[in-house]
Design a protein around this motif. Structure first.
Motif: not given
Length: 122
Positions: A21-23, A72, A76, A78, A80
């Motif tokens: 995940s990349c927030l 994505r 959120k 985010t 993925y």
């Protein structure tokens, strides 16, 4: 300014799966195309997967096509990366990037995360 924070890396056996995940911070995430990259020790950073702003279009490096899926959730903030059928050669530090652009043989991006380690054992 956008900050990207990756998570989800770890140690997995060959054939296993991981979901990265990349927030992103801020309120402008949906304005950016996003990409995932990886870097193995002693090697250059390699493009893995990309996704358009709305998520309708994705593209992959041949080495991961059919095994990895980028997605994505703009609500959120985010992006993925679902990684299946992992191989030892997938080992490396995985980074997400906003608006990745290739200049010759090198990649640039508006923002980069700090990376998350993925290790695949044989």
């Amino acid at each position: 300014q956008v900050q990207l924070v990756e998570s989800g890396g770890g140690l997995v056996q060959a054939g296993g799966s991981l979901r990265l995940s990349c927030l992103a911070s801020g309120h402008t995430f949906s304005r950016y195309e996003m990409g995932w990259f990886r870097q193995a020790p002693g090697k250059e950073r390699q493009f893995v997967a990309g996704i358009t702003r709305g998520g309708a279009t994705t593209w992959y490096d041949d080495s991961v096509e059919g095994r990895f899926t980028i997605s994505r959730d703009n609500a959120k903030n985010t992006v993925y990366l679902q990684m299946n059928s992992l191989r030892p050669e997938d080992t490396g530090v995985y980074y997400c990037a906003a608006n990745p652009t290739k200049y010759g043989s090198r990649w640039s991006g508006d923002y980069w995360g700090q990376g998350t380690q993925v290790t695949v054992s044989s």
